[in-house]
Each structure stands twice: as structure tokens, then as C-alpha cells.
Design an enzyme around this catalytic site. Structure first.
Site, short mmCIF file in Angstrom:
data_model
loop_
_atom_site.label_atom_id
_atom_site.label_comp_id
_atom_site.label_asym_id
_atom_site.label_seq_id
_atom_site.Cartn_x
_atom_site.Cartn_y
_atom_site.Cartn_z
N SER A 63 -5.97 -10.86 11.75
CA SER A 63 -4.79 -10.83 10.74
C SER A 63 -3.58 -11.31 11.58
CB SER A 63 -4.52 -9.14 10.62
OG SER A 63 -3.22 -9.13 10.22
N HIS A 112 -7.22 -13.57 8.03
CA HIS A 112 -6.91 -12.43 7.30
C HIS A 112 -5.28 -12.64 7.09
CE1 HIS A 112 -7.52 -8.43 5.63
NE2 HIS A 112 -6.36 -8.16 6.04
N ASP A 116 -2.28 -10.82 5.26
CA ASP A 116 -1.83 -9.50 4.71
C ASP A 116 -0.36 -9.85 3.83
OD1 ASP A 116 -3.47 -7.40 5.79
OD2 ASP A 116 -2.89 -7.90 7.64
N MET A 176 2.39 -8.08 1.57
CA MET A 176 3.11 -6.90 1.26
C MET A 176 4.25 -7.04 0.42
SD MET A 176 2.39 -5.10 4.88
CE MET A 176 0.96 -5.18 6.00
N HIS A 222 -5.41 -10.41 1.37
CA HIS A 222 -5.22 -9.12 1.36
C HIS A 222 -3.95 -8.46 0.55
CE1 HIS A 222 -5.30 -4.54 3.33
NE2 HIS A 222 -5.34 -4.71 1.90
N MET A 252 -1.37 -6.36 -0.77
CA MET A 252 -0.93 -4.85 -0.94
C MET A 252 0.12 -5.16 -1.83
SD MET A 252 -1.82 -4.19 2.93
CE MET A 252 -1.83 -6.10 3.55
N MET A 283 -9.89 0.32 4.20
CA MET A 283 -8.85 0.63 5.01
C MET A 283 -9.12 1.94 5.89
SD MET A 283 -6.76 -1.69 4.23
CE MET A 283 -5.51 -1.16 5.57
N ASP A 342 -10.45 -2.61 8.16
CA ASP A 342 -9.13 -3.21 8.55
C ASP A 342 -8.35 -1.96 8.83
OD1 ASP A 342 -6.89 -4.39 8.62
OD2 ASP A 342 -6.88 -4.96 6.41
#
Ligand code: DX5
Ligand code: ZN
Length: 217
Positions: free
Chosen positions: A9, A34, A36, A38, A67, A69, A138, A175
Site C-alpha cells: 500500500s 495497492h 488507497d 480516501m 481501493h 474509500m 478489511m 487489508d
């Protein structure tokens, strides 16, 4: 046992030289990168958007495992596809229309993933098993790196059983809080893709290859 893939990540990378960091984890043996994303709304932290994904696309040919979020999610899917995502994962908790979101991702020609927060029962995705290419369990509450692993091993095992029962080639990714010890536990429970931020980046550049190899087992 499955072919284990490691997905570092970049949340734990040095953002001041993100392109170099992505190239470094590629060379160190990462299978997926990966990413992330957000939004400070669905999760209590902000990272980056599609322009940053596009910028680091030049730094590697490895799979971009994005990913999301974020909520709402549908209006930003096209931007993340255009930026070079290979897999786009949305959270089941991020909106009322998961099926529509997955349809949208698939229609854009990339792989579709669904992620579940720790409290969400694995059975809640049983009616989309025919659509997903990746299930992301998660094992922390999303938003931050460096948190402690929540031992949802029975949930991972149940997800593996659901994948085997449906007969499709679906990645089972875990994750949050993955280290050398918890990696063994989630692999034994049936996971085949391990996300790791802290465990990959903790020793600096010289440790990336060693840490990725240790996680793989
Ligand atoms: C958390 C992110 C994770 C996180 C993992 O919301 O989805 O990918 O970066 O970090 P570690 O491996 O440090 O728990
Ligand atoms: Zn993640």
C-alpha cells in the site's frame, strides 16, 4: 494453498517521491500496487485522487489495485479508469447501489472489487458473486495505516468457501495490520492477495524486497 500475491500500500510510501517509491516496490517484487483513495467523508482521512494515480502510472507496469474509500463512488469511477486503474474496488457500505457500481466498473473494462468493513457480514455479497473479480476483507477500520489486525479469520475462511462454491476466479484480498505473523494466519484462512503498508515500508528502501519476500512466506 494459492499463489500468494503481495500488494504494497503506497499509503505508507514517501509521498514527496511517490513515483520513485512505486518503481522501487515494483523492482522489489510487488505483484499489485495497492492505492488507497480516501475522501475525508466515508473515512476520516484524505489521500489523493485520480490525477495522482495517472501521474504514477508512468512509474510501473504492475497491476494498479485501486481501493476507493469514497462516497459517493459512481461519479468518480470513469476518472480512475482513465487514470490507469486495473482493478477498482468499492465499499459495500459506501452507497445503496453496489450492484450498479459493479456494473459500471465492469462496463468500463476493468476488474471490479468489493470491500467489506470489519462489521459487515460476508453473506451480504452473496448476490454479487457472479460480478466480482476481487473481494477485499478489511481487517482494520479503513482510514489509516499502522493499525492492529482484527482477527476476522472465520470471515476470510467463509469468503474462500463462497469463492470455491461459485467456481469463479476471484481474488481474496485482506487489508489492514498484515505483518509476518498475521500474513501466515490469513493465508491459512484462504486469502491469496495480501495488502501491506507498514510491513513493507518500515525499514526504508533497502528493506522492501526482503519484506515483500517474507510476507509471501
Ligand atoms: C487502510 C488502508 C490500508 C492500509 C494498510 O484504510 O486501506 O491499505 O494502508 O496499512 P497497514 O498495512 O499499515 O495496516
Ligand atoms: Zn487499502
Amino acid at each position: 494453498m494459492y499463489d500468494i500475491r503481495i500488494a504494497p500500500s503506497i499509503l505508507s510510501a514517501d509521498f514527496s517521491k511517490l513515483g520513485e517509491e512505486v518503481t522501487a516496490i515494483d523492482k522489489a517484487g510487488a505483484d499489485y500496487i495497492h492505492i488507497d483513495v480516501m475522501d475525508g467523508h466515508f473515512v476520516p482521512n484524505l489521500t489523493f485522487g485520480a490525477p495522482v494515480v495517472k501521474a504514477i502510472r508512468k512509474s510501473t507496469d504492475k497491476v494498479f489495485d485501486v481501493h476507493l474509500m469514497i462516497s459517493p463512488v459512481d461519479s468518480l469511477i470513469d476518472d480512475f479508469v482513465d487514470a490507469g486503474s486495473d482493478i477498482i474496488t468499492a465499499h459495500i457500505e459506501s452507497g445503496p447501489h453496489l450492484h450498479r457500481t459493479l456494473q459500471h466498473i465492469k462496463a468500463k473494462g476493468v476488474k471490479a472489487g468489493v470491500s467489506l468493513n470489519p462489521h459487515t457480514p460476508i453473506e451480504s455479497i452473496k448476490h454479487v458473486m457472479d460480478m466480482v473479480d476481487l473481494i477485499l476483507i478489511m481487517t482494520v477500520n479503513p482510514g489509516f495505516g499502522g493499525q492492529s489486525f482484527i482477527p476476522l479469520l472465520d470471515k476470510i475462511a467463509k469468503a474462500r468457501q463462497m469463492i470455491n462454491d461459485c467456481g469463479r476466479n476471484i481474488d481474496l484480498e485482506v487489508d489492514g495490520g498484515i505483518n509476518f505473523k498475521t500474513a501466515r494466519q490469513v493465508i491459512a484462512a484462504g486469502a491469496n492477495v495480501l495488502v501491506a503498508g507498514t510491513a513493507v515500508f518500515k525499514d526504508g528502501l533497502d528493506g522492501y524486497a526482503k519484506n515483500i519476500a517474507s510476507l509471501r512466506g
